[in-house]
Write a protein that holds these residues in place. Structure first.
Motif, PDB file in Angstrom:
ATOM      1  N   PHE A 259       0.856  -1.183   0.000  1.00 55.15           N
ATOM      2  CA  PHE A 259       0.000   0.000   0.000  1.00 55.15           C
ATOM      3  C   PHE A 259       0.888   1.227   0.000  1.00 55.15           C
ATOM      4  O   PHE A 259       2.106   1.141   0.163  1.00 55.15           O
ATOM      5  CB  PHE A 259      -0.947   0.010   1.201  1.00 55.15           C
ATOM      6  N   GLN A 260       0.260   2.384  -0.173  1.00 58.25           N
ATOM      7  CA  GLN A 260       0.988   3.647  -0.117  1.00 58.25           C
ATOM      8  C   GLN A 260       0.493   4.455   1.065  1.00 58.25           C
ATOM      9  O   GLN A 260      -0.701   4.491   1.354  1.00 58.25           O
ATOM     10  CB  GLN A 260       0.788   4.444  -1.411  1.00 58.25           C
ATOM     11  N   ALA A 261       1.432   5.107   1.734  1.00 56.72           N
ATOM     12  CA  ALA A 261       1.108   6.009   2.837  1.00 56.72           C
ATOM     13  C   ALA A 261       2.242   7.015   2.960  1.00 56.72           C
ATOM     14  O   ALA A 261       3.420   6.667   2.742  1.00 56.72           O
ATOM     15  CB  ALA A 261       0.937   5.238   4.145  1.00 56.72           C
ATOM     16  N   LEU A 262       1.899   8.245   3.260  1.00 54.37           N
ATOM     17  CA  LEU A 262       2.885   9.309   3.441  1.00 54.37           C
ATOM     18  C   LEU A 262       3.801   9.446   2.223  1.00 54.37           C
ATOM     19  O   LEU A 262       4.979   9.771   2.346  1.00 54.37           O
ATOM     20  CB  LEU A 262       3.719   9.058   4.698  1.00 54.37           C
ATOM     21  N   GLY A 263       3.269   9.147   1.042  1.00 56.66           N
ATOM     22  CA  GLY A 263       4.044   9.261  -0.181  1.00 56.66           C
ATOM     23  C   GLY A 263       5.044   8.144  -0.405  1.00 56.66           C
ATOM     24  O   GLY A 263       5.900   8.243  -1.282  1.00 56.66           O
ATOM     25  N   CYS A 264       4.958   7.086   0.384  1.00 58.72           N
ATOM     26  CA  CYS A 264       5.910   5.962   0.280  1.00 58.72           C
ATOM     27  C   CYS A 264       5.162   4.659   0.004  1.00 58.72           C
ATOM     28  O   CYS A 264       4.005   4.508   0.370  1.00 58.72           O
ATOM     29  CB  CYS A 264       6.690   5.805   1.582  1.00 58.72           C
ATOM     30  N   ASP A 265       5.870   3.724  -0.613  1.00 61.17           N
ATOM     31  CA  ASP A 265       5.331   2.380  -0.807  1.00 61.17           C
ATOM     32  C   ASP A 265       5.709   1.524   0.398  1.00 61.17           C
ATOM     33  O   ASP A 265       6.852   1.556   0.849  1.00 61.17           O
ATOM     34  CB  ASP A 265       5.913   1.743  -2.077  1.00 61.17           C
ATOM     35  N   PHE A 266       4.738   0.756   0.914  1.00 61.35           N
ATOM     36  CA  PHE A 266       4.973  -0.116   2.055  1.00 61.35           C
ATOM     37  C   PHE A 266       4.750  -1.565   1.639  1.00 61.35           C
ATOM     38  O   PHE A 266       3.819  -1.876   0.909  1.00 61.35           O
ATOM     39  CB  PHE A 266       4.013   0.218   3.209  1.00 61.35           C
ATOM     40  N   LEU A 267       5.621  -2.433   2.128  1.00 64.92           N
ATOM     41  CA  LEU A 267       5.510  -3.870   1.910  1.00 64.92           C
ATOM     42  C   LEU A 267       5.363  -4.546   3.263  1.00 64.92           C
ATOM     43  O   LEU A 267       6.183  -4.342   4.165  1.00 64.92           O
ATOM     44  CB  LEU A 267       6.766  -4.402   1.197  1.00 64.92           C
ATOM     45  N   VAL A 268       4.301  -5.341   3.411  1.00 63.74           N
ATOM     46  CA  VAL A 268       4.056  -6.089   4.648  1.00 63.74           C
ATOM     47  C   VAL A 268       4.059  -7.571   4.305  1.00 63.74           C
ATOM     48  O   VAL A 268       3.331  -8.013   3.407  1.00 63.74           O
ATOM     49  CB  VAL A 268       2.699  -5.695   5.287  1.00 63.74           C
ATOM     50  N   LEU A 269       4.904  -8.333   4.993  1.00 63.98           N
ATOM     51  CA  LEU A 269       4.980  -9.781   4.811  1.00 63.98           C
ATOM     52  C   LEU A 269       4.109 -10.447   5.864  1.00 63.98           C
ATOM     53  O   LEU A 269       4.226 -10.145   7.054  1.00 63.98           O
ATOM     54  CB  LEU A 269       6.425 -10.260   4.949  1.00 63.98           C
ATOM     55  N   VAL A 270       3.256 -11.364   5.413  1.00 67.66           N
ATOM     56  CA  VAL A 270       2.313 -12.019   6.318  1.00 67.66           C
ATOM     57  C   VAL A 270       2.523 -13.522   6.239  1.00 67.66           C
ATOM     58  O   VAL A 270       2.471 -14.113   5.161  1.00 67.66           O
ATOM     59  CB  VAL A 270       0.859 -11.667   5.947  1.00 67.66           C
ATOM     60  N   GLU A 271       2.758 -14.124   7.389  1.00 65.21           N
ATOM     61  CA  GLU A 271       2.868 -15.580   7.486  1.00 65.21           C
ATOM     62  C   GLU A 271       1.652 -16.112   8.234  1.00 65.21           C
ATOM     63  O   GLU A 271       1.198 -15.496   9.206  1.00 65.21           O
ATOM     64  CB  GLU A 271       4.156 -15.977   8.199  1.00 65.21           C
ATOM     65  N   CYS A 272       1.133 -17.250   7.804  1.00 64.73           N
ATOM     66  CA  CYS A 272      -0.047 -17.872   8.402  1.00 64.73           C
ATOM     67  C   CYS A 272       0.342 -19.249   8.917  1.00 64.73           C
ATOM     68  O   CYS A 272       0.783 -20.097   8.141  1.00 64.73           O
ATOM     69  CB  CYS A 272      -1.160 -17.984   7.365  1.00 64.73           C
ATOM     70  N   LYS A 273       0.186 -19.455  10.205  1.00 63.35           N
ATOM     71  CA  LYS A 273       0.576 -20.725  10.827  1.00 63.35           C
ATOM     72  C   LYS A 273      -0.676 -21.455  11.306  1.00 63.35           C
ATOM     73  O   LYS A 273      -1.240 -21.142  12.342  1.00 63.35           O
ATOM     74  CB  LYS A 273       1.543 -20.477  12.000  1.00 63.35           C
ATOM     75  N   HIS A 274      -1.100 -22.422  10.512  1.00 66.17           N
ATOM     76  CA  HIS A 274      -2.257 -23.258  10.842  1.00 66.17           C
ATOM     77  C   HIS A 274      -1.716 -24.519  11.499  1.00 66.17           C
ATOM     78  O   HIS A 274      -1.343 -25.479  10.828  1.00 66.17           O
ATOM     79  CB  HIS A 274      -3.032 -23.597   9.574  1.00 66.17           C
ATOM     80  N   GLN A 275      -1.618 -24.493  12.814  1.00 67.28           N
ATOM     81  CA  GLN A 275      -1.011 -25.602  13.542  1.00 67.28           C
ATOM     82  C   GLN A 275      -1.625 -25.706  14.929  1.00 67.28           C
ATOM     83  O   GLN A 275      -2.336 -24.809  15.367  1.00 67.28           O
ATOM     84  CB  GLN A 275       0.506 -25.389  13.635  1.00 67.28           C
ATOM     85  N   SER A 276      -1.333 -26.800  15.617  1.00 65.70           N
ATOM     86  CA  SER A 276      -1.903 -27.002  16.948  1.00 65.70           C
ATOM     87  C   SER A 276      -0.953 -26.554  18.058  1.00 65.70           C
ATOM     88  O   SER A 276      -1.375 -26.383  19.189  1.00 65.70           O
ATOM     89  CB  SER A 276      -2.283 -28.473  17.146  1.00 65.70           C
TER      90      SER A 276
END
Length: 188
Positions: free
Chosen positions: A57-74
């Motif tokens: 996404f963009q905010a404050l005139g900058c591009d942002f990259l967010v890495l998301v990990e999903c852990k489906h475990q017990s």
């Protein structure tokens, strides 16, 4: 009956990743040029990394990259898993990271994530947020017909600036603590 701590949603791992992606898309609607993509391979200076969900996404005139990990475990997510995401953030030049888990997080994971600006979200069934006193364990999490609770909600774990561990329930429309952490680096 399963306890709150042992809860693992009935989603498959891929369904869980797509569920997280769809919720990120819903909360990202207020951001400029927000886009979330599932199962991405990203090239870094030291190799290629598979990321469950990539959000930009963009905010404050900058591009942002967010890495998301999903852990489906017990089992609760260990510190080492958070360290791996932190290393990927550095290698890929991302600004933030989030781990969503169906089983919660060990205390070492919470400490490391908080000190490195990584958000941790434990996804639970919404009915577990509504509790009543009951002699019957089966009825303990029974919802009255008039109450409206989402099927799944997030339990955001963090350590505030005073060093106290906290938890915040997050869902669409109730994201203030997660936003504060992602954009300010702390929760009051």
């Amino acid at each position: 009956m399963r306890s709150y701590e042992d809860l693992v949603t009935h989603l498959t791992p891929t369904e869980f990743e797509l569920f997280v992606k769809s919720h990120l898309e819903k909360i990202g609607t207020g951001l400029t040029s927000f886009e979330a993509k599932h199962n991405q391979k990203l090239a870094g200076h030291d190799g290629t990394y598979q990321i469950d969900v990539k959000a930009v996404f963009q905010a404050l005139g900058c591009d942002f990259l967010v890495l998301v990990e999903c852990k489906h475990q017990s089992a609760r997510v260990k510190r080492e898993v958070v360290e791996v995401l932190f290393n990927r953030i550095i290698a890929l030049g991302a600004q933030k990271g989030i781990i969503f888990s169906t089983a919660g997080f060990q205390s070492g994971a919470v400490e490391f994530a908080t000190s490195h600006g990584i958000a941790l979200v434990h996804v639970i069934e919404g009915r577990f947020t509504y509790q009543v006193k009951s002699a019957e364990k089966e009825e303990y999490y029974s919802l009255p017909s008039w109450i409206e609770i989402p099927k799944y909600v997030g339990d955001f774990a963090y350590i505030n600036r005073q060093g106290f561990e906290g938890r915040s329930s997050i869902e669409i429309g109730r994201m203030d603590d997660l936003y504060s952490f992602l954009f300010n680096g702390f929760v009051e």
